[in-house]
Enzyme design. Structure first.
Site, PDB file in Angstrom:
ATOM      1  N   ASP A   1      21.079  54.253  24.987  1.00  0.00           N
ATOM      2  CA  ASP A   1      20.702  53.305  26.036  1.00  0.00           C
ATOM      3  C   ASP A   1      21.182  53.850  27.370  1.00  0.00           C
ATOM      4  O   ASP A   1      22.372  53.783  27.684  1.00  0.00           O
ATOM      5  CB  ASP A   1      21.336  51.931  25.779  1.00  0.00           C
ATOM      6  CG  ASP A   1      20.735  51.230  24.563  1.00  0.00           C
ATOM      7  OD1 ASP A   1      20.193  51.939  23.679  1.00  0.00           O
ATOM      8  OD2 ASP A   1      20.810  49.990  24.486  1.00  0.00           O
TER       9      ASP A   1
ATOM     10  N   LYS B   1      13.332  45.927  25.068  1.00  0.00           N
ATOM     11  CA  LYS B   1      14.585  45.305  24.630  1.00  0.00           C
ATOM     12  C   LYS B   1      15.057  44.339  25.715  1.00  0.00           C
ATOM     13  O   LYS B   1      15.299  44.738  26.849  1.00  0.00           O
ATOM     14  CB  LYS B   1      15.650  46.369  24.356  1.00  0.00           C
ATOM     15  CG  LYS B   1      17.017  45.787  24.017  1.00  0.00           C
ATOM     16  CD  LYS B   1      17.961  46.872  23.518  1.00  0.00           C
ATOM     17  CE  LYS B   1      19.402  46.358  23.456  1.00  0.00           C
ATOM     18  NZ  LYS B   1      20.349  47.404  23.021  1.00  0.00           N
TER      19      LYS B   1
ATOM     20  N   LYS C   1      14.431  48.578  28.616  1.00  0.00           N
ATOM     21  CA  LYS C   1      15.465  47.564  28.400  1.00  0.00           C
ATOM     22  C   LYS C   1      15.779  46.900  29.722  1.00  0.00           C
ATOM     23  O   LYS C   1      15.858  47.561  30.745  1.00  0.00           O
ATOM     24  CB  LYS C   1      16.696  48.249  27.787  1.00  0.00           C
ATOM     25  CG  LYS C   1      17.897  47.345  27.587  1.00  0.00           C
ATOM     26  CD  LYS C   1      19.008  48.083  26.828  1.00  0.00           C
ATOM     27  CE  LYS C   1      20.327  47.333  26.908  1.00  0.00           C
ATOM     28  NZ  LYS C   1      21.429  48.050  26.251  1.00  0.00           N
TER      29      LYS C   1
END
Lengths: 294, 299
Positions: free
Chosen positions: B136, B235, B199
Site C-alpha cells: 500500500d 479499497k 485506495k
C-alpha cells in the site's frame, strides 16, 4: 378579512404545541421507526412508539455516557443531582400540568407529586459522596494488609417505570442508579408518558452528561423482552410484580434483575423510596489488599 | 507513451454525485441478504493496525483474528489480508502461514509520503523481501497539489517496478486532495501508472473514506476497464466503523461496477474496528439478540 377594527386587534398567537420526543445521548430524536401511539391516559396526544432499534441506540449512547458519569467523583455526581432538583423545582408548574394532562388527576395531587420528586432528588443528591462510606468497608484481616472494599457502578441499567405515579415513580428508580454512578436507559410510563419524557429536558439542562440518562416511550409489552435479552444491558430495575419470562430472557447474559412491586401510595412513602436498598443491587464491590508499610 | 494531456479528466458534477450516493444509501438490506453481505464484508476486509505502538504480539493476535474472525464459527470466511508496517511483515507472514490471508504492508514513507524516491523504493523492496504480497503506497500529495502530475505518475511506475509480483495499492489520501476533480485526476494517474488497486486513505487524515469519493474511484476503474480491459480494484479505508455503512458501500459497488467487483480481489475495506461491528451484527442475525461489544476480542 374586513377592515373594521383591524388595527387595534392583537393578532392571535400561533398555537405552539410541544412534540414529546425520546431523549437519547443528550439529544431529542424521534423514534427511528416513525411510529406513534396515543397513550391511554392522554386522549388526543401522540407520542413516539419506541422500537427495539431505539433501545439499541440508547444502549450505545448509555455505554458512552457511563464512561463520563462513572468517572466523576461522588461529590460531583451529588452536585449534579442537586442541580436536577433545582431544574425540577423551576419547572414545577409545567411538570404538574403534564402530569394532569396525562393522568387526569387533580392539580393538587400533581403538584404534590412534583414536590415529592424534587424532595427525593435532594435526598439522593446527598448520597453519592457518602456511598463508599455507607456501602464499602475497611476489613480486618489476619496479616499485614489494609483491606478496603469499595463500590463501583454495575454499568448500563435498564429501567421500566411504573404506570403511575409517572414522574415520581420514574425518579424513584432512576435517581438511586445515578447516585451509584450507573447510566440508565428508561422506558417511561406507557399510559402517562408526558412528565417522564419532560424529565429529559430537565436532564439536558442539568450538566448530566449526554448518555447518562436515556428516556424512551413505547409499549412495555413490546420493549421489555428486548431490555431483558440485550446483552449489553448490565442490569434491570422494573416496576411491577416479578415476571418469570423477563428473568429467563435476562439469564443468558447473567443480568441482575430487580422488580419493584410497589403500590401507587408506596412511591410517595419516604420510608420506602429513600433507602440505600435501591442502589445496593446495582453497585459492584471491589476489595483491595494493600500491604502495610512500616 | 503517456503525455500530460492524458491526465486531463472531465470535471465532476458534485451535486449529482452526492445525490446519487445519498440515494443508494437508502437501500434496505435485511435478513438473508444482510447475512450474505456481512460475510462478504468480512472476506473483503484488510484488517489493519498502523500505530506507532504496534508490537509483534498485537500483530500476531490480529493475524489470528483475520484467519478465524470468530471463535467457534468456522463457516465465517477469513479476512482478505492483514495490513501492517514494513517492520512487522515478517511477524505477520509467520503467523499466517497456511491461511488464505494475504499480508499487506504500507510503504513509501507512509503516511506522509514525504521522502526521497530512492528511500521509497528501498522501503518497498524491503517489505516485498520480507514477504508482503501486497504493497500500500502513498502518492506524493505535495507534488500532486503543486501540479507536478508527471512526478506522481513516475513515482507510482517506479514503485510498481519495485513491487515485482506483489500487488500495488495506490493510496490517494483523498482527504488532502480537496476537490472531487483532484480525486478523479489522481485516479486517472494511478490507473495509467499501473496500480492494481486504488485506495482512498491512510486512515491518518480526516475525512478518510467517504462514499462520494469511493463512487468516483469505482467509476474510474469501471471506465478504465472499458477502455483497456484491465481490472483494477478499489479499497475504501479509514472511518468505516459500522456494518450498516459497509453494506451501503457494497450496494454502491454493485450499482456502479457490477457484481464482478463484489469480490475480495476487486473491492476491499481497510479497517480495524469495523470487523467487530460486522461480527456483532452477524451474531445478532443468528440469535435475534443484541450483542455486547465487550464479548468480541479487541485485537
Amino acid at each position: 378579512m374586513n377592515g373594521a377594527g383591524m388595527n387595534d386587534a392583537t393578532p392571535p398567537r400561533p398555537d405552539v404545541r410541544k412534540t414529546y420526543k425520546l431523549y437519547v445521548g443528550g439529544k431529542f430524536p424521534r423514534t427511528e421507526s416513525g411510529r406513534s401511539y396515543e397513550p391511554a391516559g392522554c386522549a388526543g396526544v401522540q407520542v413516539c412508539r419506541g422500537s427495539r432499534k431505539d433501545l439499541r441506540d440508547a444502549v450505545v449512547a448509555a455505554r458512552k455516557g457511563l464512561e463520563d458519569w462513572s468517572g466523576r467523583t461522588g461529590y460531583n455526581r451529588g452536585q449534579i443531582l442537586y442541580r436536577l432538583a433545582e431544574m425540577l423545582e423551576t419547572r414545577k408548574d409545567a411538570l404538574a400540568a403534564e402530569i394532569v394532562a396525562a393522568s387526569r388527576i387533580g392539580d393538587e395531587a400533581a403538584v404534590r407529586e412534583v414536590e415529592a420528586s424534587v424532595d427525593l432528588c435532594c435526598w439522593w443528591a446527598g448520597v453519592p459522596d457518602k456511598l463508599n462510606a455507607l456501602l464499602g468497608s475497611q476489613n480486618d484481616v489476619n496479616g499485614p494488609f489494609f483491606v478496603f472494599s469499595t463500590v463501583e457502578p454495575t454499568g448500563v441499567i435498564g429501567v421500566i417505570a411504573p404506570e403511575s405515579p409517572s414522574l415520581l415513580g420514574l425518579l424513584a428508580l432512576v435517581l438511586p442508579l445515578l447516585a451509584g454512578g450507573n447510566a440508565v436507559v428508561a422506558l417511561v410510563s406507557e399510559g402517562r408518558p408526558l412528565a417522564g419524557l419532560a424529565f429529559g429536558e430537565v436532564c439536558a439542562s442539568s450538566d448530566v452528561p449526554a448518555g447518562a440518562v436515556n428516556l424512551l416511550s413505547g409499549l412495555r409489552s413490546e420493549l421489555s423482552p428486548q431490555f431483558a435479552s440485550h446483552r449489553d444491558v448490565d442490569g434491570l430495575l422494573i416496576a411491577g410484580a416479578p415476571d418469570a419470562a423477563i428473568g429467563q430472557a435476562a439469564a443468558d447474559s447473567v443480568k441482575r434483575v430487580r422488580f419493584a412491586p410497589l403500590s401507587q401510595a408506596d412511591w410517595s412513602d419516604g420510608a420506602r423510596v429513600r433507602r440505600l436498598d435501591w442502589v445496593e443491587p446495582f453497585v459492584e464491590c471491589k476489595t483491595l489488599w494493600h500491604p502495610v508499610a512500616w | 507513451m503517456i503525455t500530460p494531456t492524458d491526465f486531463r479528466v472531465p470535471p465532476v458534477d458534485a451535486i449529482a454525485l452526492e445525490t446519487r450516493v445519498a440515494e443508494l444509501a437508502t437501500r434496505s438490506i435485511k435478513k438473508d441478504a444482510k447475512k450474505k453481505g456481512l460475510e462478504m464484508v468480512v472476506a473483503m476486509t484488510d484488517l489493519t493496525t498502523l500505530e506507532g505502538m504496534d508490537t509483534p504480539g498485537k500483530v500476531k493476535a490480529l493475524c489470528r483474528k483475520a484467519w478465524r474472525p470468530l471463535a467457534g464459527h468456522p463457516e465465517l470466511p477469513s479476512c482478505a489480508a492483514v495490513c501492517v508496517y514494513p517492520d512487522l511483515v515478517g511477524t505477520a507472514v509467520e503467523s499466517l502461514r497456511g491461511s488464505t490471508v494475504a499480508v499487506a504492508s504500507v510503504a513509501t514513507a507512509f503516511p506522509s509520503g514525504r521522502a526521497a524516491l530512492d528511500e521509497k523504493l528501498a522501503d518497498t523492496r524491503r517489505a516485498v523481501a520480507a514477504g508482503a504480497g501486497e504493497i500500500d503506497m502513498v502518492i506524493d500529495r505535495g507534488a500532486f497539489l503543486a501540479g507536478r502530475y508527471g512526478q506522481v505518475f513516475d513515482e507510482i511506475c517506479r514503485v510498481k517496478d519495485a513491487c515485482g509480483e506483489a500487488h500495488l495499492k495506490v493510496i490517494l489520501e483523498t482527504g488532502e486532495l480537496r476537490t472531487y476533480d483532484n480525486v478523479r485526476r489522481a485516479c486517472r494517474i494511478a490507473l495509467l501508472a499501473g496500480g492494481d488497486f486504488l485506495k482512498t486513505s491512510t486512515g491518518k487524515v480526516t475525512p478518510a473514506s467517504t462514499m462520494p469519493v469511493v463512487m468516483l474511484m469505482l467509476e474510474a476503474v469501471r471506465d478504465h476497464y472499458l477502455e483497456t480491459g484491465r481490472l483494477v480494484g478499489v479499497k475504501a479505508a479509514g472511518g468505516i466503523r459500522a456494518a450498516k455503512d459497509a453494506l451501503r458501500y457494497l450496494v454502491m459497488v454493485n450499482e456502479t461496477c457490477g457484481d464482478h467487483w463484489l469480490d475480495a480481489r476487486y473491492f476491499r475495506f481497510g479497517a480495524s474496528s469495523l470487523l467487530n461491528d460486522v461480527l456483532m451484527q452477524w451474531v445478532r442475525l443468528r440469535t435475534g439478540v443484541y450483542q455486547r461489544p465487550e464479548d468480541f476480542s479487541k485485537d
